[in-house]
Structure formats: structure tokens, C-alpha cells
Design a protein around this motif. Structure first.
Motif, PDB file in Angstrom:
ATOM      1  N   VAL A 161       0.486  -1.372  -0.167  1.00  0.00           N
ATOM      2  CA  VAL A 161       0.007  -0.240   0.219  1.00  0.00           C
ATOM      3  C   VAL A 161       0.795   1.311  -0.082  1.00  0.00           C
ATOM      4  O   VAL A 161       0.264   2.421  -0.584  1.00  0.00           O
ATOM      5  CB  VAL A 161      -1.084   0.371   0.858  1.00  0.00           C
TER       6      VAL A 161
ATOM      7  N   MET B 280      -5.861  -6.578   8.781  1.00  0.00           N
ATOM      8  CA  MET B 280      -6.046  -5.571   8.323  1.00  0.00           C
ATOM      9  C   MET B 280      -4.972  -3.842   8.913  1.00  0.00           C
ATOM     10  O   MET B 280      -4.413  -3.388   8.789  1.00  0.00           O
ATOM     11  CB  MET B 280      -7.149  -4.698   8.411  1.00  0.00           C
TER      12      MET B 280
ATOM     13  N   LEU C 297      -3.429  -2.391   5.790  1.00  0.00           N
ATOM     14  CA  LEU C 297      -3.995  -1.427   5.113  1.00  0.00           C
ATOM     15  C   LEU C 297      -3.060  -0.524   6.302  1.00  0.00           C
ATOM     16  O   LEU C 297      -3.024   1.225   5.351  1.00  0.00           O
ATOM     17  CB  LEU C 297      -4.763  -1.425   5.499  1.00  0.00           C
TER      18      LEU C 297
END
Length: 264
Positions: free
Chosen positions: A139, A163, A167
């Protein structure tokens, strides 16, 4: 002495019933070149096809497992939507058919980023050195993890835990990886390959047909649900009971000795 190839190599070593698959591009923190991606797929395919190899050991030379992919060499693969495996060859990430039927134990150390984590999660058992630094940092590069992390991190650790790192791209250490189920053991740095080989030898000493059936049934439960795996239990067990190895297992129990399995 021959100079090492600047694009590195995948070192394959037969050691008894084990096939050791080594990532070797130490000056570049074992970053994967296109050459290495191809050779890795070839090595996994050799593990699958070699009747003498019962278990694979994935490891890396030097202080680091891998810093990930050399994106400038592999950008064309991603732009073409290509998976990091070769058509018709065993997928090292164990995502797309043909899937391997033989077990793999991975040993990781130092930096283990991006594709390194996904290779590790594609193995069956992972031994991590205490100095491991993990990072699923796609990411931060404007892309997503696309070789299994989005699936397997959720599967092992649950949505929120996965996550938390998918993320943010934040790094995490070996103890966190152990807590989240990404690795199965943490050992003193430098001991990870020896321990992985110990575990692989224990796996290789078992009946190969039973080992493969165990992997396949567990995989079916994950991919198709428990009912599909349950439906296979009795017919697969009946087939295994007719094998020479099952007879040897009973004989070794009766005679109080170690079994000598042949894979038949």
C-alpha cells in the motif's frame, strides 16, 4: 571462482528425502529478479515431480530472507496481469493450479517483506529467526498485495489483525508473527534453517500418501467448506488403508519399531 550472477539464483540441493530451495542474491537482500522468479517456479515444480523428494525446505542465504520483488524487472508481468508462476508449473505461492501436493517448511530471517511473506504463508510450516522484520508494504507503493497475503493473513489472524498491517504497511516482528499465526516457531537467529530441516525430516519420515491426503483435505475444508472435506474423509481413508504404507504402519506398531514408509 565464478562471479555470482548479478540477478541472483535459486539454489536447489537434494538432501536425502528433502529438497532444499535457497534464495541467493545476498548483495541485494535477496530481492527477486525476473530470473529468480522463473527459477523458483522451476524448483517448486522439481519438488513436485521428483519421487525421491518428500518435503521441501524454502530458505535464504545471508542475513535476510528477501526484501521482495525487483519491481523494475517485473513491472511488465504485473502490467500484463501475470502471476509469479510459470504456466503448467507448480505455483510457489500455492494459489493457482497446478497446486503442489508435497509439504514445504520455510525458514525465514532478517528482512521478510512483501512477496517474502506471501511465499512464507504459502508454505505449510514456518520457522522464523528472532531477528525477523516483516512488512506487507504494497500500500505504500500504491499497489496491493496480490500473491496471497490478503487471503491468508485474514485466514490466520482474523480481519482486524490482518488489516492492521495490510492497510498501514507497518512492520511487525517475529513475536507478533507468532501470535498472529503467520509463523509456527521462533528460534534463535542462525538456528532457523537447522530447525526447519529437523521439522521437514520428521514430516518426510511419515507415510507420503497420508501426508498428501492430510494437506488436500485441510485445503478442501478452507476452499470449499467443512462439508466438502467431511465428504472425502471415509473414501480417502479407505483408499489409504489399502496402501502398503498403512500395512507397514500397523506392523511397526505391533513390532514396536519405527515405520519404514515407501509411498506405496
Amino acid at each position: 571462482m565464478t562471479e555470482p550472477h548479478p540477478d541472483g539464483r535459486i539454489l536447489v540441493e537434494q538432501r536425502g528425502q528433502l529438497l532444499l530451495i535457497g534464495i541467493d542474491r545476498v548483495p541485494k537482500r535477496n530481492g527477486f529478479s525476473e530470473k529468480m522468479v522463473v527459477e523458483l517456479a522451476q524448483a517448486f515444480d522439481r519438488l513436485e515431480q521428483d519421487p525421491a523428494a518428500r518435503c521441501g525446505v524454502l530458505h535464504a542465504l545471508g542475513p535476510h530472507f528477501t526484501a521482495g520483488l525487483q519491481l523494475d524487472q517485473l513491472a511488465s508481468w504485473f502490467e500484463a496481469g501475470r502471476h509469479l508462476a510459470l504456466p503448467g508449473k507448480i505455483d510457489p505461492y500455492n494459489l493457482r493450479p497446478p497446486l503442489r501436493t508435497k509439504p514445504v517448511v520455510a525458514a525465514v530471517q532478517g528482512i521478510c517483506f512483501t512477496a517474502g511473506i506471501e511465499l512464507m504463508l504459502g508454505a505449510d510450516v514456518v520457522v522464523a529467526a528472532a531477528d525477523c522484520r516483516f512488512g506487507q508494504i504494497e500500500v505504500k507503493r500504491g499497489i496491493m498485495a496480490n500473491h496471497g497475503a490478503t487471503i491468508r493473513m485474514v485466514e490466520r489472524a482474523g480481519w482486524g489483525n490482518a488489516m492492521r498491517y495490510l492497510l498501514t504497511g507497518d512492520e511487525f516482528d517475529a513475536e507478533t508473527a507468532l501470535r498472529l499465526g503467520f509463523v509456527q516457531e521462533v528460534v534463535e537467529t542462525g538456528r532457523q534453517l537447522d530447525r526447519a530441516i529437523e521439522l521437514a525430516e520428521r514430516v518426510a519420515a511419515q507415510a507420503p500418501l497420508a501426508v498428501q491426503a492430510t494437506i488436500q483435505n485441510a485445503r478442501k475444508a478452507i476452499e470449499h467448506g467443512p462439508a466438502a472435506a467431511v465428504a472425502d474423509l471415509s473414501p480417502v481413508q479407505l483408499r489409504l488403508m489399502k496402501s502398503e504404507d498403512a500395512a507397514e504402519g500397523v506392523a511397526s506398531f505391533r513390532e514396536k519399531r519405527e515405520a519404514r514408509f515407501t509411498g506405496r
